[in-house]
Design a protein around this motif. Structure first.
Motif, mmCIF file in Angstrom:
data_model
loop_
_atom_site.group_PDB
_atom_site.id
_atom_site.type_symbol
_atom_site.label_atom_id
_atom_site.label_comp_id
_atom_site.label_asym_id
_atom_site.label_seq_id
_atom_site.Cartn_x
_atom_site.Cartn_y
_atom_site.Cartn_z
ATOM 1 N N TRP A 75 0.822 -1.208 0.000
ATOM 2 C CA TRP A 75 0.000 0.000 0.000
ATOM 3 C C TRP A 75 0.859 1.262 0.000
ATOM 4 O O TRP A 75 0.487 2.288 -0.564
ATOM 5 C CB TRP A 75 -0.970 -0.018 1.174
ATOM 6 C CG TRP A 75 -1.980 1.073 1.060
ATOM 7 C CD1 TRP A 75 -2.083 2.188 1.840
ATOM 8 C CD2 TRP A 75 -2.999 1.197 0.063
ATOM 9 N NE1 TRP A 75 -3.122 2.978 1.400
ATOM 10 C CE2 TRP A 75 -3.698 2.397 0.304
ATOM 11 C CE3 TRP A 75 -3.396 0.412 -1.010
ATOM 12 C CZ2 TRP A 75 -4.765 2.821 -0.481
ATOM 13 C CZ3 TRP A 75 -4.468 0.833 -1.797
ATOM 14 C CH2 TRP A 75 -5.126 2.026 -1.526
ATOM 15 N N SER A 91 -7.558 4.735 -2.827
ATOM 16 C CA SER A 91 -8.363 3.512 -2.870
ATOM 17 C C SER A 91 -9.100 3.352 -4.196
ATOM 18 O O SER A 91 -9.604 2.278 -4.497
ATOM 19 C CB SER A 91 -9.354 3.468 -1.706
ATOM 20 O OG SER A 91 -10.368 4.437 -1.879
ATOM 21 N N LYS A 94 -8.557 0.270 -6.482
ATOM 22 C CA LYS A 94 -9.188 -1.034 -6.278
ATOM 23 C C LYS A 94 -10.122 -1.400 -7.426
ATOM 24 O O LYS A 94 -10.407 -2.573 -7.651
ATOM 25 C CB LYS A 94 -9.918 -1.069 -4.940
ATOM 26 C CG LYS A 94 -8.973 -0.983 -3.757
ATOM 27 C CD LYS A 94 -9.708 -0.924 -2.444
ATOM 28 C CE LYS A 94 -8.701 -0.774 -1.298
ATOM 29 N NZ LYS A 94 -9.357 -0.585 -0.012
#
Length: 129
Positions: A75, A91, A94
């Motif tokens: 990450w 994010s 994703k």
């Protein structure tokens, strides 16, 4: 008669992130230069731009595209790249693999743009097509 020269552990770790890159590694392998940014800018969504950046840098760092998918990165790498691209919500990446062909299309773009070739296309020297 085939000879195995890698342990199971080495074979599993090949072409993958074994640990989080150090700060100097991030700065060396995950810095987006003008050529990287030009290619990344061709894509509309933040998720696609970040996914493309991850693939570009992963090839540089690991030496190949990730077999388990482009999202199999620490990450810290995602956040480092998102910061460079001024993407507030990392994010969003994703959603990058939702359309599986996008990942392959981007990999092909990277190979063409940076003139990467695999073992299936050996080169003997500079300038060899």
């Amino acid at each position: 008669m085939p000879v195995e020269f890698l342990t199971d552990e080495q074979a599993e770790a090949y072409g993958a992130f074994r640990e989080v890159p150090t700060r100097p590694e991030l700065e060396r392998f995950f810095f987006l230069d003008d050529d990287d940014r030009d290619l990344i800018a061709l894509h509309r969504t933040d998720g696609h731009r970040l996914g493309m950046a991850m693939q570009i840098c992963t090839v540089r760092y690991v030496g190949r595209f990730l077999g388990e998918g482009p999202l199999a990165v620490p990450w810290e790498v995602v956040e480092y790249l998102a910061g460079q691209l001024r993407i507030a919500d990392a994010s969003c990446v994703k959603r990058y693999g939702e359309r599986r062909s996008t990942v392959y299309e981007h990999a092909n773009e990277i190979q063409e743009r940076f003139r990467y070739s695999g073992l299936h296309r050996p080169q003997v020297g500079p300038g060899v097509p």
